[in-house]
Design a protein around this motif. Structure first.
Motif, PDB file in Angstrom:
ATOM      1  N   LYS A 108       0.816  -1.213   0.000  1.00 26.54           N
ATOM      2  CA  LYS A 108       0.000   0.000   0.000  1.00 26.54           C
ATOM      3  C   LYS A 108       0.851   1.266   0.000  1.00 26.54           C
ATOM      4  CE  LYS A 108      -3.595  -2.342   2.694  1.00 26.54           C
ATOM      5  NZ  LYS A 108      -4.247  -2.427   4.033  1.00 26.54           N
ATOM      6  N   LYS A 109       2.104   1.141   0.471  1.00 30.65           N
ATOM      7  CA  LYS A 109       2.941   2.334   0.633  1.00 30.65           C
ATOM      8  C   LYS A 109       4.178   2.349  -0.257  1.00 30.65           C
ATOM      9  CE  LYS A 109       3.108   1.170   4.961  1.00 30.65           C
ATOM     10  NZ  LYS A 109       3.450   1.089   6.403  1.00 30.65           N
ATOM     11  N   PHE A 110       4.837   1.196  -0.390  1.00 29.37           N
ATOM     12  CA  PHE A 110       6.177   1.201  -0.964  1.00 29.37           C
ATOM     13  C   PHE A 110       6.316   0.593  -2.356  1.00 29.37           C
ATOM     14  CE2 PHE A 110       7.000   0.781   3.716  1.00 29.37           C
ATOM     15  CZ  PHE A 110       7.444   2.083   3.905  1.00 29.37           C
ATOM     16  N   TYR A 111       5.500  -0.377  -2.688  1.00 31.43           N
ATOM     17  CA  TYR A 111       5.793  -1.153  -3.892  1.00 31.43           C
ATOM     18  C   TYR A 111       5.570  -0.346  -5.171  1.00 31.43           C
ATOM     19  CZ  TYR A 111       5.818  -5.407  -0.989  1.00 31.43           C
ATOM     20  OH  TYR A 111       6.100  -6.365  -0.052  1.00 31.43           O
ATOM     21  N   PRO A 112       6.585  -0.255  -6.015  1.00 25.21           N
ATOM     22  CA  PRO A 112       6.447   0.422  -7.309  1.00 25.21           C
ATOM     23  C   PRO A 112       5.805  -0.524  -8.321  1.00 25.21           C
ATOM     24  CG  PRO A 112       8.692  -0.346  -7.041  1.00 25.21           C
ATOM     25  CD  PRO A 112       7.961  -0.727  -5.783  1.00 25.21           C
ATOM     26  N   ASN A 121      11.566  -7.317  -5.828  1.00 22.56           N
ATOM     27  CA  ASN A 121      12.652  -7.013  -4.894  1.00 22.56           C
ATOM     28  C   ASN A 121      12.097  -6.539  -3.554  1.00 22.56           C
ATOM     29  OD1 ASN A 121      15.292  -6.453  -3.924  1.00 22.56           O
ATOM     30  ND2 ASN A 121      15.068  -4.314  -4.547  1.00 22.56           N
ATOM     31  N   GLU A 122      11.084  -5.688  -3.594  1.00 19.75           N
ATOM     32  CA  GLU A 122      10.495  -5.176  -2.356  1.00 19.75           C
ATOM     33  C   GLU A 122       9.750  -6.264  -1.585  1.00 19.75           C
ATOM     34  OE1 GLU A 122      11.137  -2.343  -0.927  1.00 19.75           O
ATOM     35  OE2 GLU A 122      12.470  -1.995  -2.620  1.00 19.75           O
ATOM     36  N   ILE A 123       9.161  -7.210  -2.296  1.00 17.26           N
ATOM     37  CA  ILE A 123       8.537  -8.349  -1.614  1.00 17.26           C
ATOM     38  C   ILE A 123       9.598  -9.097  -0.809  1.00 17.26           C
ATOM     39  CG2 ILE A 123       7.444 -10.607  -1.952  1.00 17.26           C
ATOM     40  CD1 ILE A 123       5.981  -9.405  -4.363  1.00 17.26           C
ATOM     41  N   CYS A 143      13.145 -14.281  -4.005  1.00 14.69           N
ATOM     42  CA  CYS A 143      12.756 -12.989  -4.591  1.00 14.69           C
ATOM     43  C   CYS A 143      13.943 -12.264  -5.209  1.00 14.69           C
ATOM     44  CB  CYS A 143      12.102 -12.109  -3.528  1.00 14.69           C
ATOM     45  SG  CYS A 143      10.469 -12.675  -3.010  1.00 14.69           S
ATOM     46  N   LYS A 144      15.088 -12.319  -4.560  1.00 12.47           N
ATOM     47  CA  LYS A 144      16.253 -11.612  -5.084  1.00 12.47           C
ATOM     48  C   LYS A 144      16.725 -12.233  -6.402  1.00 12.47           C
ATOM     49  CE  LYS A 144      16.127  -8.992  -1.513  1.00 12.47           C
ATOM     50  NZ  LYS A 144      15.375  -7.730  -1.614  1.00 12.47           N
ATOM     51  N   ALA A 145      16.658 -13.553  -6.491  1.00 11.38           N
ATOM     52  CA  ALA A 145      17.052 -14.212  -7.739  1.00 11.38           C
ATOM     53  C   ALA A 145      16.066 -13.886  -8.860  1.00 11.38           C
ATOM     54  CB  ALA A 145      17.138 -15.720  -7.529  1.00 11.38           C
ATOM     55  N   ALA A 146      14.782 -13.868  -8.525  1.00 10.95           N
ATOM     56  CA  ALA A 146      13.772 -13.506  -9.524  1.00 10.95           C
ATOM     57  C   ALA A 146      13.956 -12.059  -9.963  1.00 10.95           C
ATOM     58  CB  ALA A 146      12.374 -13.712  -8.947  1.00 10.95           C
ATOM     59  N   TYR A 147      14.246 -11.197  -9.002  1.00 12.04           N
ATOM     60  CA  TYR A 147      14.498  -9.781  -9.304  1.00 12.04           C
ATOM     61  C   TYR A 147      15.647  -9.634 -10.303  1.00 12.04           C
ATOM     62  CZ  TYR A 147      16.756  -5.236  -8.637  1.00 12.04           C
ATOM     63  OH  TYR A 147      17.373  -4.034  -8.847  1.00 12.04           O
TER      64      TYR A 147
END
Length: 268
Positions: A108-112, A121-123, A143-147
């Motif tokens: 709701k606040k951070f995810y672009p 990446n934020e997840i 998540c980092k690898a997917a990013y």
């Protein structure tokens, strides 16, 4: 203990063990495996972390998909805890719940959301902060690898094929750093068949919606099949086969949460 020639030869034998004296031959991996990480939330500007005022079509789809997935996990909290009480430490559902609610709050606040790679990446950052434990580490690696895979694509609009490639890369990273593979009775037993079916159906020309639905069903089948597996990693590896056969692996069921929810909603 007095050393004899045999013992000395064994001490000087080639080895791949980290931290062994330099004088010993053998190619050894570093004691710490370097894992390149994307910038954390604290190193980014507020503008890059703000939720877009207006979502693109892909942004809306991504938001809907994230909400569906985390709400499915939230709904499974008690079931996951119940299964985990038999084969683990009983907190799988509570741990996943913490991660899921953190994702909802942060989205709701951070995810672009108009940028798929940065959202993934934020997840990972949300999960790392909220979950802790082995699950938090593994999902953060995922998540980092997917990013990293998604970021290689210069466009913010990600195709179904690129999502499939990101899933494949994420699974490979979890397997590498977690030390598990198919048949180990872990979340990978849900994710690996999901990835295989997704790639197969997209290659066959199925539309993305159909491919993702079939992929989620494959994840559920894989998760349920863990009842027939002897655990080779985690808490469950210390549990008898007789007990393991009574419940599926909680981590695998959590990874297949969307399909689990769909199945039981149809049954009710």
């Amino acid at each position: 203990m007095k050393a004899d020639q045999t013992l000395l030869l064994r001490l000087d034998a080639p080895t791949k063990a980290p931290h062994w004296p330099v004088g010993s031959a053998g190619n050894r991996p570093p004691a710490k495996i370097p894992v390149p990480l994307p910038p954390s939330r604290s190193t980014k500007s507020e503008d890059s972390l703000s939720r877009p005022k207006k979502l693109s079509e892909h942004g809306r789809i991504l938001e809907t998909a994230i909400e569906a997935a985390v709400n499915a996990v939230i709904d499974m909290r008690d079931s996951l805890n119940d299964w985990d009480s038999k084969v683990g430490d009983g907190d799988c559902g509570s741990t996943m719940y913490k991660g899921a609610t953190a994702i909802l709050d942060d989205m709701k606040k951070f995810y672009p959301l108009n940028d798929a790679a940065e959202t993934v990446n934020e997840i990972g950052s949300s999960v790392r902060r909220a979950m802790g434990g082995t699950s938090g580490i593994l999902y953060n690696i995922f998540c980092k690898a997917a990013y990293a895979k998604l970021k290689a694509n210069s466009d913010s609009d990600v195709t179904a094929k690129q999502w499939a490639e990101a899933l494949e890369a994420a699974i490979a990273a979890v397997s590498k750093y977690g030390g598990a593979n198919a048949g180990y009775r872990t979340l990978l037993d849900a994710l690996i068949p999901a990835s295989s079916v997704l790639k197969e159906r997209l290659t066959a020309g199925d539309d993305s919606s159909t491919a993702f639905v079939l992929s989620s069903e494959a994840a559920l089948s894989g998760a349920e099949s863990t009842k027939d597996m002897q655990a080779q990693a985690g808490w469950s590896s210390y549990v008898s086969a007789a007990i393991l056969a009574t419940v599926p692996d909680p981590g695998a069921m959590a990874a297949a949460a969307l399909a689990v929810k769909a199945k039981y909603e149809k049954a009710s």
